[in-house]
Design an enzyme around this catalytic site. Structure first.
Site, PDB file in Angstrom:
ATOM      1  N   ASP A 171       7.717 -12.398  39.248  1.00 57.94           N
ATOM      2  CA  ASP A 171       6.470 -13.016  38.784  1.00 57.94           C
ATOM      3  C   ASP A 171       6.112 -12.640  37.346  1.00 57.94           C
ATOM      4  O   ASP A 171       5.227 -13.240  36.749  1.00 57.94           O
ATOM      5  CB  ASP A 171       5.305 -12.736  39.748  1.00 57.94           C
ATOM      6  CG  ASP A 171       5.066 -11.260  39.996  1.00 57.94           C
ATOM      7  OD1 ASP A 171       5.823 -10.428  39.438  1.00 57.94           O
ATOM      8  OD2 ASP A 171       4.128 -10.936  40.745  1.00 57.94           O
ATOM      9  N   ARG A 172       6.800 -11.648  36.774  1.00 57.20           N
ATOM     10  CA  ARG A 172       6.506 -11.277  35.381  1.00 57.20           C
ATOM     11  C   ARG A 172       7.555 -11.828  34.434  1.00 57.20           C
ATOM     12  O   ARG A 172       8.680 -12.117  34.842  1.00 57.20           O
ATOM     13  CB  ARG A 172       6.506  -9.761  35.225  1.00 57.20           C
ATOM     14  CG  ARG A 172       5.444  -9.073  36.027  1.00 57.20           C
ATOM     15  CD  ARG A 172       5.419  -7.597  35.698  1.00 57.20           C
ATOM     16  NE  ARG A 172       4.357  -6.971  36.475  1.00 57.20           N
ATOM     17  CZ  ARG A 172       3.769  -5.842  36.145  1.00 57.20           C
ATOM     18  NH1 ARG A 172       4.151  -5.190  35.062  1.00 57.20           N
ATOM     19  NH2 ARG A 172       2.811  -5.347  36.892  1.00 57.20           N
ATOM     20  N   ASP A 176      10.150  -8.800  41.498  1.00 57.17           N
ATOM     21  CA  ASP A 176       9.867  -9.919  42.399  1.00 57.17           C
ATOM     22  C   ASP A 176       9.729 -11.250  41.675  1.00 57.17           C
ATOM     23  O   ASP A 176       9.353 -12.264  42.289  1.00 57.17           O
ATOM     24  CB  ASP A 176       8.609  -9.637  43.231  1.00 57.17           C
ATOM     25  CG  ASP A 176       7.365  -9.436  42.373  1.00 57.17           C
ATOM     26  OD1 ASP A 176       7.496  -8.969  41.228  1.00 57.17           O
ATOM     27  OD2 ASP A 176       6.264  -9.760  42.852  1.00 57.17           O
ATOM     28  N   THR A 222      -8.478  -7.522  36.735  1.00 55.47           N
ATOM     29  CA  THR A 222      -7.017  -7.431  36.795  1.00 55.47           C
ATOM     30  C   THR A 222      -6.500  -7.782  38.192  1.00 55.47           C
ATOM     31  O   THR A 222      -7.057  -7.343  39.191  1.00 55.47           O
ATOM     32  CB  THR A 222      -6.591  -6.000  36.420  1.00 55.47           C
ATOM     33  OG1 THR A 222      -6.922  -5.788  35.053  1.00 55.47           O
ATOM     34  CG2 THR A 222      -5.109  -5.780  36.633  1.00 55.47           C
ATOM     35  N   LYS A 275       1.560 -15.504  39.546  1.00 59.12           N
ATOM     36  CA  LYS A 275       2.150 -15.586  38.224  1.00 59.12           C
ATOM     37  C   LYS A 275       3.633 -15.874  38.407  1.00 59.12           C
ATOM     38  O   LYS A 275       4.191 -15.619  39.461  1.00 59.12           O
ATOM     39  CB  LYS A 275       1.895 -14.316  37.423  1.00 59.12           C
ATOM     40  CG  LYS A 275       2.344 -13.012  38.053  1.00 59.12           C
ATOM     41  CD  LYS A 275       1.813 -11.862  37.213  1.00 59.12           C
ATOM     42  CE  LYS A 275       2.351 -10.523  37.654  1.00 59.12           C
ATOM     43  NZ  LYS A 275       1.555  -9.921  38.731  1.00 59.12           N
ATOM     44  N   LYS A 331       2.641  -7.620  51.134  1.00 60.61           N
ATOM     45  CA  LYS A 331       1.327  -8.250  51.000  1.00 60.61           C
ATOM     46  C   LYS A 331       1.306  -9.577  51.732  1.00 60.61           C
ATOM     47  O   LYS A 331       2.352 -10.181  51.986  1.00 60.61           O
ATOM     48  CB  LYS A 331       0.955  -8.436  49.529  1.00 60.61           C
ATOM     49  CG  LYS A 331       1.794  -9.448  48.771  1.00 60.61           C
ATOM     50  CD  LYS A 331       1.200  -9.683  47.384  1.00 60.61           C
ATOM     51  CE  LYS A 331       2.074 -10.636  46.588  1.00 60.61           C
ATOM     52  NZ  LYS A 331       1.460 -11.031  45.330  1.00 60.61           N
ATOM     53  N   SER A 354       7.287  -5.069  43.353  1.00 57.59           N
ATOM     54  CA  SER A 354       7.324  -5.657  42.023  1.00 57.59           C
ATOM     55  C   SER A 354       8.172  -4.864  41.029  1.00 57.59           C
ATOM     56  O   SER A 354       9.362  -4.694  41.222  1.00 57.59           O
ATOM     57  CB  SER A 354       5.899  -5.818  41.518  1.00 57.59           C
ATOM     58  OG  SER A 354       5.887  -6.537  40.335  1.00 57.59           O
ATOM     59  N   HIS A 355       7.522  -4.353  39.993  1.00 52.61           N
ATOM     60  CA  HIS A 355       8.226  -3.678  38.904  1.00 52.61           C
ATOM     61  C   HIS A 355       8.529  -2.220  39.215  1.00 52.61           C
ATOM     62  O   HIS A 355       9.153  -1.544  38.407  1.00 52.61           O
ATOM     63  CB  HIS A 355       7.363  -3.756  37.642  1.00 52.61           C
ATOM     64  CG  HIS A 355       5.976  -3.241  37.884  1.00 52.61           C
ATOM     65  ND1 HIS A 355       5.055  -3.951  38.634  1.00 52.61           N
ATOM     66  CD2 HIS A 355       5.377  -2.093  37.539  1.00 52.61           C
ATOM     67  CE1 HIS A 355       3.941  -3.241  38.720  1.00 52.61           C
ATOM     68  NE2 HIS A 355       4.101  -2.115  38.064  1.00 52.61           N
ATOM     69  N   ASP A 379      10.739  -9.428  36.331  1.00 50.71           N
ATOM     70  CA  ASP A 379      10.606  -8.161  37.050  1.00 50.71           C
ATOM     71  C   ASP A 379      11.198  -8.228  38.454  1.00 50.71           C
ATOM     72  O   ASP A 379      11.838  -9.215  38.831  1.00 50.71           O
ATOM     73  CB  ASP A 379       9.133  -7.733  37.107  1.00 50.71           C
ATOM     74  CG  ASP A 379       8.306  -8.595  38.044  1.00 50.71           C
ATOM     75  OD1 ASP A 379       8.661  -9.781  38.207  1.00 50.71           O
ATOM     76  OD2 ASP A 379       7.317  -8.104  38.610  1.00 50.71           O
ATOM     77  N   ARG A 404      -4.324   3.361  32.091  1.00 48.75           N
ATOM     78  CA  ARG A 404      -3.968   2.322  31.126  1.00 48.75           C
ATOM     79  C   ARG A 404      -5.080   2.224  30.085  1.00 48.75           C
ATOM     80  O   ARG A 404      -6.253   2.132  30.438  1.00 48.75           O
ATOM     81  CB  ARG A 404      -3.807   0.972  31.815  1.00 48.75           C
ATOM     82  CG  ARG A 404      -2.814   0.970  32.973  1.00 48.75           C
ATOM     83  CD  ARG A 404      -2.282  -0.432  33.227  1.00 48.75           C
ATOM     84  NE  ARG A 404      -1.621  -0.572  34.515  1.00 48.75           N
ATOM     85  CZ  ARG A 404      -0.390  -0.111  34.800  1.00 48.75           C
ATOM     86  NH1 ARG A 404       0.305   0.547  33.890  1.00 48.75           N
ATOM     87  NH2 ARG A 404       0.127  -0.291  35.998  1.00 48.75           N
TER      88      ARG A 404
HETATM   89  C1  VG1 Z   1      -0.509  -4.168  37.390  1.00 49.58           C
HETATM   90  C2  VG1 Z   1      -0.948  -5.028  36.228  1.00 49.58           C
HETATM   91  C3  VG1 Z   1      -1.705  -6.242  36.725  1.00 49.58           C
HETATM   92  C4  VG1 Z   1      -0.831  -7.003  37.730  1.00 49.58           C
HETATM   93  C5  VG1 Z   1      -0.393  -6.079  38.837  1.00 49.58           C
HETATM   94  C6  VG1 Z   1       0.552  -6.730  39.804  1.00 49.58           C
HETATM   95  O1  VG1 Z   1      -1.633  -3.681  38.077  1.00 49.58           O
HETATM   96  O2  VG1 Z   1      -1.741  -4.297  35.332  1.00 49.58           O
HETATM   97  O3  VG1 Z   1      -2.071  -7.053  35.643  1.00 49.58           O
HETATM   98  O4  VG1 Z   1      -1.535  -8.089  38.267  1.00 49.58           O
HETATM   99  O5  VG1 Z   1       0.289  -4.941  38.285  1.00 49.58           O
HETATM  100  O6  VG1 Z   1       1.690  -7.205  39.161  1.00 49.58           O
HETATM  101  P1  VG1 Z   1      -2.209  -2.202  37.860  1.00 49.58           P
HETATM  102  O7  VG1 Z   1      -3.308  -2.081  38.852  1.00 49.58           O
HETATM  103  O8  VG1 Z   1      -1.052  -1.271  38.075  1.00 49.58           O
HETATM  104  O9  VG1 Z   1      -2.654  -2.155  36.432  1.00 49.58           O
HETATM  105  V1  VG1 Z   1       3.153  -7.215  40.005  1.00 49.58           V
HETATM  106  O10 VG1 Z   1       4.270  -8.018  39.028  1.00 49.58           O
HETATM  107  O11 VG1 Z   1       3.280  -5.605  40.335  1.00 49.58           O
HETATM  108  O12 VG1 Z   1       2.831  -8.067  41.398  1.00 49.58           O
HETATM  109 CO    CO Z   2       5.881  -8.543  39.973  1.00 45.07          CO
END
Ligand code: VG1
Ligand code: CO
Length: 542
Positions: free
Chosen positions: A282-283, A280, A345, A377, A127, A114-115, A278, A495
């Protein structure tokens, strides 16, 4: 000649999926057998795979292609009849969910961190998504994890690598591999949900936007949809070529990491609208000219305006948000007379609500918004929904959000992240918070109504998830929430989420950091953040 080889292996420690899959450094994933063990554990945990179809693709980060080849050979050895893989191994997370649902496959494997940054020394992730299209629920990820601890061997087809760049179907031993255009099905779904003609007319009238794909997976999607189908001028999409290292950047669409876009939207001659996505896809982050929309507000505004979009013209069934997300969306749900849900979350917790038809829109404060159109998302979806609303209302983003606050009040909100802190110190801080008895105590000018470690019972399947974040809720409804990230790969990330409801429009223009200053100080003090982590200030504020 192709033959299945059974390879003896031993378990690796720590193959436990976090908030969204297994994320580790690339060098960890490149150890012999590491990826293979986890993939075999997936195949061993999801029921009979023989004769089934699997979807495969990822965000294009370093190691994406090599991992695709391994997974294809293991899927063939496991007996899958077919794997549908995005061209070049590319598939955004929401597009993967779309394809799994559309072709009713036996789920899919998504390769993404992801990010998190990408590259040889950065992060990789994997996943499994279930046939409904969403991330595997905890019962499944726990079964996979248990399997990784007991694994003794895995099976893989001995075969040459397959061409992933040309669209078409080819054979890998007994299994078919269909390489498909990763954009087409997704674009077609977006066209059904939103009024593309109205958005085309908006762009034709001179409306200007910038979309920052951050050199990640949404580049091809945004270019095809915004510049192709919707007629936005060439150059609307910036950083649109996916790169294995995301151009050296951090593909996290927030005010810190998407600063190039932020500078454009807050600079001279800024366009009307800005958005970023982001790694992948989804954000999303949404900006107006000189205006930042928090993800929590974005969810609430989209919910309040949803019926302007053809796909949601019939109204919403309910709205779900993660616990740390602000309650702005709850106020909209109340006004609409529909239920509001509060989940832990992670998108996996929305799946049952969406499947049961209890919720239509879902959102997280972490720049995640989505709906029942898929089970992830969806960054570009949120951007298109905003464009549809803007095309219908023809007002600036800032005016739409301010009018929303005037009507519903403003849930002033901020998140402070302390990244890369010592894990033991982070756990100690959480234990310290759990041990406090705060009910009825005064902290500064606030009195604690209650504090707890959030636990959730899924209203559909009854599954229980505990320890989902410490919340300290004050008598006026303000709150601070603390949790540790489940997506990082180095040390721990704390966080801290801070929220206060402000009904008075005369105070809506205040900078949240100023408006929330007292609560921020209380949060730092009660959690002993500086004493325990050595950090006086957060790394990232959103
Ligand atoms: C973070 C965010 C959460 C989100 C998750 C996956 O998780 O807070 O809201 O669903 O990333 O997003 P964490 O456990 O680091 O707070 V993504 O775009 O990484 O699939
Ligand atoms: Co993502």
């Amino acid at each position: 000649m192709t033959a299945v080889r059974t390879v003896a292996t031993t378990p690796f420690e720590g193959q436990k999926p976090g908030t969204s899959g297994l994320r580790k450094k690339v060098r960890v994933f490149r150890q012999p057998h590491y990826l293979e063990n986890f993939v075999q554990a997936i195949f061993d945990s999801i029921g009979e795979v023989a004769g089934k179809t699997l979807v495969l693709g990822g965000d294009g980060r370093f190691h994406n292609r090599a991992a695709c080849q391994t997974i294809l050979k293991m899927a063939a050895a496991a007996g899958f009849a077919k794997v549908m893989v995005g061209q070049g191994g590319i598939l955004s997370t929401p597009a993967a969910s779309c394809v799994i649902r559309k072709y009713r496959t036996f789920g899919g494997i998504i390769l993404s961190a992801s990010h998190n940054p990408g590259g040889e020394d950065e992060d990789f992730g994997i996943k499994y998504n279930i046939p409904a299209g969403g991330p595997a629920p905890e019962a499944v990820t726990e079964a996979i994890f248990a399997r990784t601890a007991a694994i003794r061997d895995y099976r893989i087809l001995e075969a040459a690598d397959i061409d992933l760049d040309a669209v078409g179907t080819r054979q890998l031993g007994p299994m078919a591999v269909e390489v498909f255009d990763p954009v087409a099905d997704y674009a077609e779904l977006m066209d059904r949900l939103f009024d593309f003609a109205a958005i085309r007319a908006l762009f034709a009238g001179g409306f200007r936007m910038k979309f920052d794909a951050m050199h990640a997976v949404t580049g091809p999607y945004a270019t095809a949809i915004l510049e192709g189908m919707l007629g936005a001028p060439a150059g609307t999409v910036m950083n649109g070529i996916p790169r294995e290292d995301f151009g050296g950047g951090h593909p996290d669409p927030n005010l810190v990491h998407a600063h190039e876009l932020v500078e454009i939207l807050f600079g001279e001659g800024a366009p009307d609208f800005g958005a970023a996505s982001d790694g992948d896809g989804d954000r999303n982050m949404v900006l107006g000219r000189n205006f930042y929309v928090t993800p929590s507000d974005s969810l609430a505004v989209l919910a309040a305006n949803a019926t302007l979009c053809p796909g949601y013209a019939g109204g919403l069934k309910g709205i779900a948000r993660s616990m740390p997300t602000s309650a702005a969306a709850d106020r909209v749900a109340e006004a609409l007379g529909i239920p509001a849900f509060e989940t832990p979350t992670g998108w996996k917790f929305f799946g049952t609500l969406l499947d049961a038809g209890l919720a239509t829109l879902c959102g997280e404060e972490s720049f995640g918004t989505g709906s029942d159109h898929v089970r992830e998302k969806d960054g570009l979806w949120a951007v298109l929904m905003w464009l549809n609303v803007l095309a219908a209302r023809r007002e600036p983003v800032a005016d739409i959000v301010r009018a929303h606050w005037a009507k519903f009040g403003r849930n002033v909100y901020s998140r402070h992240d302390y990244e890369g802190i010592d894990s033991a110190a982070a756990n100690g801080l959480m234990d310290h918070l759990r041990g406090l008895d705060l009910k009825g105590k005064r902290l500064g000018a606030y009195t604690v109504a209650f504090s707890d470690d959030f636990a959730y019972t899924d209203p559909v399947d009854g599954s229980v998830s505990t320890k989902q974040g410490i919340r300290i809720v004050f008598e006026d409804g303000s709150r601070v929430v603390f949790r540790l990230s489940g997506t990082g790969t180095e040390g721990a990330t704390l966080r801290v989420y801070i929220e206060q409801y402000e009904p008075d429009p005369a105070r809506h223009h205040l900078d949240p950091q100023d408006a929330l200053a007292d609560l921020i100080a209380i949060a730092r003090e009660v959690a002993q953040i500086e004493a325990r982590t050595g950090r006086a200030e957060p790394t990232v504020i959103t």
